[in-house]
Design a protein around this motif. Structure first.
Motif, mmCIF file in Angstrom:
data_model
loop_
_atom_site.group_PDB
_atom_site.id
_atom_site.type_symbol
_atom_site.label_atom_id
_atom_site.label_comp_id
_atom_site.label_asym_id
_atom_site.label_seq_id
_atom_site.Cartn_x
_atom_site.Cartn_y
_atom_site.Cartn_z
ATOM 1 N N GLU A 1 -2.394 21.618 76.714
ATOM 2 C CA GLU A 1 -2.213 21.184 75.324
ATOM 3 C C GLU A 1 -2.474 22.346 74.373
ATOM 4 O OE1 GLU A 1 -4.423 17.492 74.472
ATOM 5 O OE2 GLU A 1 -4.466 17.194 76.631
ATOM 6 N N ILE A 2 -3.523 23.113 74.646
ATOM 7 C CA ILE A 2 -3.857 24.270 73.807
ATOM 8 C C ILE A 2 -2.742 25.304 73.860
ATOM 9 C CG2 ILE A 2 -5.450 26.204 73.527
ATOM 10 C CD1 ILE A 2 -7.656 24.369 74.673
ATOM 11 N N THR A 3 -2.225 25.552 75.050
ATOM 12 C CA THR A 3 -1.164 26.554 75.203
ATOM 13 C C THR A 3 0.078 26.176 74.417
ATOM 14 O OG1 THR A 3 -1.956 27.169 77.410
ATOM 15 C CG2 THR A 3 0.326 27.741 76.863
ATOM 16 N N LEU A 4 0.529 24.940 74.584
ATOM 17 C CA LEU A 4 1.742 24.521 73.875
ATOM 18 C C LEU A 4 1.539 24.565 72.365
ATOM 19 C CD1 LEU A 4 3.000 23.565 76.617
ATOM 20 C CD2 LEU A 4 4.044 21.741 75.272
ATOM 21 N N ALA B 1 2.722 26.444 81.516
ATOM 22 C CA ALA B 1 1.934 25.257 81.173
ATOM 23 C C ALA B 1 2.721 23.979 81.452
ATOM 24 C CB ALA B 1 1.508 25.313 79.705
ATOM 25 N N LEU B 2 3.999 23.996 81.158
ATOM 26 C CA LEU B 2 4.837 22.814 81.411
ATOM 27 C C LEU B 2 5.014 22.572 82.910
ATOM 28 C CD1 LEU B 2 7.522 23.238 78.605
ATOM 29 C CD2 LEU B 2 5.776 21.449 78.757
ATOM 30 N N ILE C 1 0.493 18.237 87.535
ATOM 31 C CA ILE C 1 -0.559 17.267 87.218
ATOM 32 C C ILE C 1 -0.009 15.847 87.320
ATOM 33 C CG2 ILE C 1 -1.976 16.344 85.334
ATOM 34 C CD1 ILE C 1 -2.391 19.242 84.407
ATOM 35 N N GLN C 2 1.159 15.626 86.743
ATOM 36 C CA GLN C 2 1.725 14.273 86.741
ATOM 37 C C GLN C 2 2.184 13.854 88.136
ATOM 38 O OE1 GLN C 2 4.530 13.623 83.593
ATOM 39 N NE2 GLN C 2 3.039 14.077 81.994
#
Length: 409
Positions: free
Chosen positions: A238-241, A290-291, A297-298
């Motif tokens: 989240e921070i990266t995006l 990150a994506l 993760i998902q």
């Protein structure tokens, strides 16, 4: 055919003074001057004066108050019985219908979710203050100076006063369109000049401290709490995006894999933004990684869901992030990291814009990345590229005869 970019023809009696426009005319030998926000308003007013002169109308010998012809004065003398409270109610009802329609369309098409409800909530908040200030007043009895006094009495920034002004003006415009009123007194209140200050942004040390805190949370979480560890790992992405795209919070947490993420072209597509326009953002290497991690993760979360169908913390629904609101974890992370006065907006948009400016990016590039509607919005980050300006100005150095150093005794 007139050439492109040609200035409008001069109109006798209309001239510019600073940032304002004025029109000047005589009434019974008396000089009358009236100031406006734009040239168009000044020309329109002067045209009306000339038209009233030709028709033998009475023209006020003062610039104070609105310029009304006979029919307008007659309509004004017959005060409408419409209360401002009731007019606001009608306008809000129309806006609520539009917002509900928009939300229903998004839900049916599984499309991008925008901030329609938030816009409506902001409207209601402003109307609450407006209705309190003008309680029981007829809509056409409110004078421009009263509106100005109300705005300045809010004790808020110029930008906030302008938003209240725009909101109230929209109500009167709505009434004029439906022939409920003939005048909009808000138009005679000048817009307040907005000065954008130097933005607060997240420096690299602060980012490292926040990331370290999140990493410590992950390491402190027992291995058997796999879902919790995965959701904590998501915060790093989240921070990266946020910091590397400059997306608004609402845009980021509404991202969907199928509709908005294009891995082959390395692009993120936002169908709707604050300015009601689509916007496309290129992926940095960090965002791309990150994506990919979000997908990993998902995938793990999906496996855990199959192992335990009763879990309720993994409702993915095609979204990039599993959460909608980050305030709880972000506030805790800032507290643990000892960081104050940093909003998510600062971490995302202001950080991206500031880092671009510090790297030497020009205002046009910053505008393109952040999706600003004007260069003026992007210019607030220019203070961070003074070193580049200083380096560029070295080109102004020249040789030739230089002053001799002063002789010492």
């Amino acid at each position: 055919m007139a050439s492109r970019g040609r200035k409008p023809a001069k109109v006798k009696g209309v001239y510019q003074r600073g940032k304002s426009w004025c029109c000047r005319y005589e009434v019974n030998g008396k000089d009358v001057r009236k100031t406006f926000d734009s040239r168009e308003q000044a020309v329109e007013h002067l045209d009306k004066v000339r038209r009233m002169e030709r028709e033998g109308e009475i023209i006020p010998p003062t610039a104070k108050g609105p310029l009304l012809n006979a029919s307008e004065r007659e309509r004004r003398s017959k005060r409408s019985s419409l209360l401002l409270d009731d007019l606001i109610g009608q306008y809000l009802e129309k806006e609520e219908v539009a917002v509900n329609r928009e939300l229903e369309q998004n839900a049916k098409s599984d499309a991008y979710s925008n901030d329609a409800q938030k816009r409506l909530d902001n409207l209601k908040s402003r109307f609450k203050a407006i209705k309190t200030a003008f309680e029981g007043r007829l809509a056409d009895s409110i004078e421009p100076f009263e509106i100005k006094d109300f705005l300045e009495g809010l004790g808020r920034s110029n930008g906030t006063m302008n938003r209240y002004k725009t909101t109230l003006s929209a109500v009167y415009s709505y009434a004029k369109e439906r022939k409920l009123l003939s005048l909009n007194p808000v138009r005679e209140v000048k817009r307040y000049t907005e000065v954008l200050g130097i933005p607060r942004w997240m420096n690299e040390t602060e980012e490292d401290r926040i990331r370290l805190v999140v990493q410590e949370w992950i390491e402190e979480t027992p291995a058997e709490y796999r879902v919790t560890r995965l959701l904590l790992r998501e915060h790093l992405n989240e921070i990266t995006l946020a910091s590397q795209t400059g997306m608004r919070k609402g845009n980021q947490y509404a991202l969907r894999w199928e509709l908005d993420i294009n891995f082959p072209l390395r692009l993120i597509h936002l169908p709707s933004t604050k300015s009601n326009r689509p916007h496309t953002i290129p992926m940095t290497d960090g965002v791309y990684e990150a994506l990919l991690d979000q997908q990993a993760i998902q995938a793990e979360l999906a496996i855990l869901r199959n192992e335990n169908p009763q879990r309720t913390r993994m409702q993915l629904n095609g979204r990039v992030f599993t959460i909608r609101e980050n305030r709880e974890w972000f506030d805790k992370a800032k507290k643990d990291a000892g960081i104050k006065a940093l909003r998510w907006h600062d971490l995302s948009r202001h950080t991206a814009g500031s880092r671009l400016a510090a790297s030497g990016a020009n205002q046009k590039v910053i505008q393109e990345v952040l999706g600003h509607s004007s260069l003026a919005m992007s210019a607030r980050y220019s203070h961070l590229s003074k070193d580049q300006v200083a380096d560029a100005m070295k080109a102004l150095n020249r040789g030739g005869i230089q002053p001799k150093p002063a002789e010492t005794a």
